[in-house]
Design a protein around this motif. Structure first.
Motif, mmCIF file in Angstrom:
data_model
loop_
_atom_site.group_PDB
_atom_site.id
_atom_site.type_symbol
_atom_site.label_atom_id
_atom_site.label_comp_id
_atom_site.label_asym_id
_atom_site.label_seq_id
_atom_site.Cartn_x
_atom_site.Cartn_y
_atom_site.Cartn_z
ATOM 1 N N LEU A 297 73.739 50.927 -18.458
ATOM 2 C CA LEU A 297 73.753 49.472 -18.337
ATOM 3 C C LEU A 297 75.170 48.901 -18.301
ATOM 4 O O LEU A 297 75.354 47.696 -18.124
ATOM 5 N N GLN A 315 66.887 36.216 -23.740
ATOM 6 C CA GLN A 315 66.129 36.768 -22.622
ATOM 7 C C GLN A 315 65.033 37.730 -23.072
ATOM 8 O O GLN A 315 64.083 37.991 -22.324
ATOM 9 N N PHE A 395 60.915 43.646 -24.975
ATOM 10 C CA PHE A 395 61.223 44.955 -24.383
ATOM 11 C C PHE A 395 60.520 46.112 -25.084
ATOM 12 O O PHE A 395 60.492 47.235 -24.561
ATOM 13 N N TYR A 451 57.397 52.015 -17.818
ATOM 14 C CA TYR A 451 58.637 51.321 -18.198
ATOM 15 C C TYR A 451 59.441 51.039 -16.929
ATOM 16 O O TYR A 451 59.920 51.961 -16.267
ATOM 17 N N THR A 452 59.577 49.766 -16.590
ATOM 18 C CA THR A 452 60.154 49.397 -15.292
ATOM 19 C C THR A 452 61.618 48.998 -15.363
ATOM 20 O O THR A 452 62.248 48.830 -14.321
ATOM 21 N N THR A 453 62.165 48.825 -16.555
ATOM 22 C CA THR A 453 63.580 48.479 -16.698
ATOM 23 C C THR A 453 64.225 49.396 -17.719
ATOM 24 O O THR A 453 63.539 50.018 -18.546
ATOM 25 N N ALA A 454 65.546 49.446 -17.685
ATOM 26 C CA ALA A 454 66.267 50.253 -18.677
ATOM 27 C C ALA A 454 66.036 49.696 -20.080
ATOM 28 O O ALA A 454 65.990 50.458 -21.060
ATOM 29 N N TYR A 455 65.871 48.392 -20.191
ATOM 30 C CA TYR A 455 65.640 47.782 -21.507
ATOM 31 C C TYR A 455 64.272 48.207 -22.064
ATOM 32 O O TYR A 455 64.144 48.491 -23.260
ATOM 33 N N GLU A 456 63.254 48.259 -21.197
ATOM 34 C CA GLU A 456 61.939 48.703 -21.661
ATOM 35 C C GLU A 456 61.963 50.174 -22.049
ATOM 36 O O GLU A 456 61.307 50.574 -23.018
ATOM 37 N N ASP A 457 62.726 50.983 -21.308
ATOM 38 C CA ASP A 457 62.854 52.388 -21.676
ATOM 39 C C ASP A 457 63.594 52.519 -23.003
ATOM 40 O O ASP A 457 63.268 53.381 -23.825
#
Length: 532
Positions: A297, A315, A395, A451-457
């Motif tokens: 990120l 956010q 997230f 998990y579609t974003t690095a934050y969700e991962d």
């Protein structure tokens, strides 16, 4: 490796392993007596469960006579099982044998140790048990209505019985920490400050017609005073005479008690020290993966700075409870999309998304699954905690949804209820499998692209780190003399959980020794078995 050491996981997992030998019909016939003994014990245990089931309109019998009767019967079952030559059992019988033995020996141990002298925990113990028992009561006919009124009338006596247990616990040094009691007093205060009409006990009465007035009168005149009595006892007698230390090991026989809790909640012959070491290794591994995401990120700052960013940046948070519930519901449908790809059999029972009930939300976890029933015409419920929204980041919602809904608890528990040709006791929740499966479901979401974003991962890893930290802080507090501050610092510095969640979780572990280690140990075993 013995089946017990594999964690007593469901039959399909055992069938996936080739560690069991097939028995011929001749071998079964030659040893039919052992099978008959097992069948007799299973039937007797089912009778035991029926005998000690709480009747409608009543609360559990906490008398010494009841305890003595239970100990006698459970000891008898253990003696009978000791006569069985397990080598003669079929694979299905052996699973029944091992699982039944775990259940019986655990019940017997808890009666002999007298753990019932500690009937409260961070979420409320027997108090929260009343919430679960009463708030969803169905009052569709006169018998159900009368049973509900009788149960309301019996609350003062039930509270008195639990006060007597707490008094004995003080005498016998089976004590709960002051911290846990303070939490329970706060819960009681919440009930006392709520109007009688809005109290959880009153909710089923809203559409109960002819008994509503009688029910509200019982609550006002009899139940509320019993809550006040409990609060006074806890403040004036229990707290001044209980312990400041948070660990169970300072109690009489506490170290041995915690060792047994670890064996039961993992279903493995494993020591608290081994759990602690496993946790440290997992924390180190997961931390490396988390730092890889931070680097991906291109975040400028330390690991601690990134955690602070996640805990404070708007956010990642919603403004209303409905936003959180709506997002969880949408994620639930996305999770359902992957089910046919991974599972050939799905449950008939649907599930819904609801907020954690207000009566328990302040001291409750971030989410939970509440089982449903086709017979009772009740869908499963994926509960999302909407209390204190600044502590509920979005997230982590994908991981929470996979764990609590599908393919986690709803799928596993509902399918277990639909299994046929098994003894009734097999429909029992063993934490190592149930919670291990929930954590495995979070891992499966990575493979399935949930998990579609690095934050969700990162949120997924946060939840995995959370469970790995449990392997460290739970034995740390209960076996190795850690303070609460040490446990909070360890978890806060390694996970992205909000500080509210960290504190709530640590309190939960303090009041429920050993349960917290089941998640990660179970998941590691399931992943090992899948690899095999």
């Amino acid at each position: 490796m013995r089946l017990l050491q594999l964690g007593i996981f469901i039959s399909l997992i055992f069938l996936a392993c080739d560690s069991q030998k097939n028995l011929s019909e001749n071998q079964i016939t030659e040893n039919i007596n052992d099978s008959e003994i097992l069948t007799e014990v299973i039937d007797a245990y089912h009778q035991y469960q029926r005998k000690h089931r709480t009747a409608p309109g009543q609360w559990p019998d906490l008398s010494e006579g009841k305890v003595k009767d239970k100990k006698y019967m459970l000891s008898k079952y253990v003696d009978q099982m000791n006569q069985i030559d397990t080598e003669s059992l079929t694979e299905k019988e052996l699973i029944n044998y091992e699982m039944l033995r775990i259940l019986i020996e655990d019940k017997l141990y808890n009666l002999e140790y007298e753990s019932y002298l500690m009937p409260l925990n961070a979420e409320g113990g027997f108090i929260i048990g009343m919430v679960y028992n009463m708030q969803n009561a169905r009052l569709n006919n006169q018998e159900q209505k009368e049973n509900y009124l009788n149960k309301l009338r019996a609350i003062p006596s039930y509270v008195d019985d639990n006060i007597d247990l707490l008094k004995r616990g003080i005498v016998e040094n089976k004590k709960l920490p002051k911290l846990i009691i303070d939490n329970c007093v706060s819960m009681i205060d919440q009930y006392l400050e709520t109007s009688v009409e809005d109290l959880f006990l009153s909710l089923p009465l809203q559409n109960a017609g002819d008994i509503k007035a009688d029910g509200l009168t019982i609550i006002s005149d009899e139940v509320i005073p019993s809550f006040q009595k409990l609060k006074s006892y806890l403040n004036e007698e229990y707290i001044p005479n209980t312990k400041d230390e948070i660990g169970v090991s300072v109690n009489e026989g506490g170290k041995e008690y915690y060792e047994q809790r670890v064996r039961y909640f993992t279903t493995l012959n494993i020591s608290p020290e081994q759990v602690f070491e496993t946790g440290q290794k997992e924390v180190k591994r997961i931390r490396a993966e988390m730092e890889d995401i931070i680097e991906e990120l291109e975040f400028e700052g330390s690991y601690a700075d990134f955690l602070e960013f996640l805990r404070t940046d708007p956010q990642f948070y919603v403004d209303t409870p409905q936003e959180l519930l709506s997002h969880a519901a949408w994620l639930s449908k996305k999770a359902e999309e992957i089910l046919p790809k991974y599972f050939g059999k799905l449950p008939r029972l649907p599930f819904t998304v609801n907020p954690v009930p207000a009566a328990i939300a302040p001291n409750y976890t971030t989410g939970r699954y509440s089982g449903g029933s086709m017979e009772d015409q009740r869908a499963g419920q994926y509960w999302v905690n909407t209390y204190n929204l600044p502590s509920r980041p979005t997230f982590v919602l994908p991981a929470l949804t996979l764990h609590e809904a599908v393919p986690g608890h709803h799928l596993q528990i509902s399918l277990a209820k639909e299994m046929e040709d098994l003894p009734r006791f097999r429909n029992t929740y063993l934490s190592a499998y149930g919670e291990g499966w929930g954590l495995y479901a979070e891992y499966l979401g990575k493979e399935a692209g949930i998990y579609t974003t690095a934050y969700e991962d990162f949120g997924r890893l946060t939840y995995e780190m959370w469970r790995a930290c449990r392997l460290v802080v739970d034995p740390g507090m209960h076996y190795m003399g850690w303070t609460r501050d040490e446990a909070v610092e360890f978890m806060a510095s390694n996970t992205a959980l909000s500080l509210h969640e960290v504190n709530t979780e640590i309190n939960r572990y303090i009041g429920w020794p050993g349960q917290a280690v089941s998640y990660k140990i179970g998941e590691l075993k399931i992943r090992e078995l899948r690899t095999r």
